[in-house]
Design a protein around this motif. Structure first.
Motif, PDB file in Angstrom:
ATOM      1  N   PHE A 209     -11.448 117.057  61.870  1.00  0.00           N
ATOM      2  CA  PHE A 209     -12.343 118.055  61.310  1.00  0.00           C
ATOM      3  C   PHE A 209     -12.040 118.146  59.827  1.00  0.00           C
ATOM      4  O   PHE A 209     -10.885 118.317  59.428  1.00  0.00           O
ATOM      5  N   SER A 210     -13.061 117.992  59.005  1.00  0.00           N
ATOM      6  CA  SER A 210     -12.857 118.030  57.556  1.00  0.00           C
ATOM      7  C   SER A 210     -13.759 119.071  56.915  1.00  0.00           C
ATOM      8  O   SER A 210     -14.885 119.302  57.373  1.00  0.00           O
ATOM      9  N   VAL A 211     -13.242 119.682  55.846  1.00  0.00           N
ATOM     10  CA  VAL A 211     -13.988 120.692  55.101  1.00  0.00           C
ATOM     11  C   VAL A 211     -13.919 120.333  53.621  1.00  0.00           C
ATOM     12  O   VAL A 211     -12.845 120.068  53.077  1.00  0.00           O
ATOM     13  N   PHE A 212     -15.090 120.314  52.995  1.00  0.00           N
ATOM     14  CA  PHE A 212     -15.150 120.082  51.545  1.00  0.00           C
ATOM     15  C   PHE A 212     -15.982 121.191  50.918  1.00  0.00           C
ATOM     16  O   PHE A 212     -17.086 121.485  51.378  1.00  0.00           O
ATOM     17  N   ASP A 213     -15.448 121.803  49.873  1.00  0.00           N
ATOM     18  CA  ASP A 213     -16.124 122.912  49.193  1.00  0.00           C
ATOM     19  C   ASP A 213     -16.254 122.559  47.720  1.00  0.00           C
ATOM     20  O   ASP A 213     -15.254 122.355  47.026  1.00  0.00           O
ATOM     21  N   ASP A 214     -17.507 122.448  47.245  1.00  0.00           N
ATOM     22  CA  ASP A 214     -17.717 122.085  45.840  1.00  0.00           C
ATOM     23  C   ASP A 214     -17.885 123.311  44.939  1.00  0.00           C
ATOM     24  O   ASP A 214     -18.280 123.194  43.772  1.00  0.00           O
ATOM     25  N   GLY A 215     -17.597 124.474  45.487  1.00  0.00           N
ATOM     26  CA  GLY A 215     -17.733 125.703  44.723  1.00  0.00           C
ATOM     27  C   GLY A 215     -19.025 126.436  44.998  1.00  0.00           C
ATOM     28  O   GLY A 215     -19.114 127.650  44.796  1.00  0.00           O
ATOM     29  N   GLU A 216     -20.025 125.713  45.456  1.00  0.00           N
ATOM     30  CA  GLU A 216     -21.318 126.319  45.774  1.00  0.00           C
ATOM     31  C   GLU A 216     -21.662 126.174  47.255  1.00  0.00           C
ATOM     32  O   GLU A 216     -22.272 127.055  47.846  1.00  0.00           O
ATOM     33  N   ARG A 217     -21.270 125.042  47.824  1.00  0.00           N
ATOM     34  CA  ARG A 217     -21.585 124.780  49.228  1.00  0.00           C
ATOM     35  C   ARG A 217     -20.343 124.305  49.967  1.00  0.00           C
ATOM     36  O   ARG A 217     -19.429 123.733  49.377  1.00  0.00           O
TER      37      ARG A 217
END
Length: 256
Positions: free
Chosen positions: A224-232
């Motif tokens: 399970f991976s999570v990536f947050d670009d600051g907006e989404r």
């Protein structure tokens, strides 16, 4: 005399023409009846096949391979062998309606209608429909243009669809496991969690927050991976290896 001969000749021609029309009409009616019967049998078989596939897709694929072998054996068998088999089937299912093994009201779920029946019994009824259809194709001229009950394309599609179904179910389990993991994290500070049912551990990655999941009852591994670009926020699930080094994209596209 000439008139009489002509009249007799005309009568014979008309009788011959009428005979051909009657024969063609009878053959067309028989072919339509065969097509209708085949459609009904395919519907009965689809009900069983749907339940079997949903219950255990791998076992269904093995069953379909057996069905293909049975079909091939019947189509290559001699008339005596086919007649003996048809007689045996007719003893248990003398009418087409007897092949309606589900036999429930239209709103009753297949899982409920077949819930008390053994898997082996459902499979045998499925195969009996295959046998009956194959026997008709092999021995009845009216079935000459009816498609065989099994096919290469359906066998191949079953394998592809089974992967999609298993990926869909696997993703749901990974999602549920992570929900339980986040709940446990509210009371524990450790990034890793290990119990009798599953384990979750943090997996280092240069750009994402990743968690390796082991489902112990099926011995399956996922990421399970999570990536947050600051907006989404982007979340992804993968199948993986025991060391969580592999990323196998899930085709979780079955609506279940």
């Amino acid at each position: 005399m000439g008139v009489l001969v002509g009249a007799v000749g005309g009568f014979l021609i008309a009788a011959t023409t009428l005979g051909k029309i009657v024969q063609e009409t009878t053959e067309q009616s028989a072919r339509r009846s065969a097509a209708d019967q085949d459609l009904l049998m395919r519907t009965f078989r689809r009900e069983l096949g749907n339940w079997l596939f949903k219950t255990n897709p791998d076992r269904y694929i093995a069953l379909y391979a057996r069905a293909r072998a049975i079909e091939a054996d019947i189509l290559s068998a001699d008339a005596t062998t086919r007649h003996a088999l048809l007689k045996r089937i007719a003893a248990d299912t003398p009418f087409i309606s007897d092949f309606d093994f589900v036999g429930s009201r239209e709103h009753v779920l297949y899982s409920d209608a077949l819930g008390t029946v053994g898997h082996d019994e459902v499979e045998e009824n499925y195969l009996n429909i295959i046998r009956w259809q194959s026997l008709q194709i092999a021995g009845d001229p009216a079935w000459k243009y009816v498609a065989k009950p099994t096919s290469d394309s359906d066998a191949e599609h079953a394998i592809t669809y089974a992967k999609r179904l298993k990926d869909t179910r696997f993703k749901k389990r990974l999602n549920e496991t992570m929900r339980l993991y986040w709940f446990a994290r509210n009371t524990e500070k450790s990034l890793d969690l290990n119990n009798d049912f599953f384990s979750v551990r943090y997996v280092h990655h240069f750009a994402e927050n990743r968690y390796g999941i082991h489902l112990k009852d099926t011995n399956e591994f996922g990421l399970f991976s999570v990536f947050d670009d600051g907006e989404r926020r982007f979340e992804s699930y993968y199948r993986s290896s025991p060391d969580f080094s592999e990323e196998i994209v899930l085709d979780a596209t079955v609506q279940e």
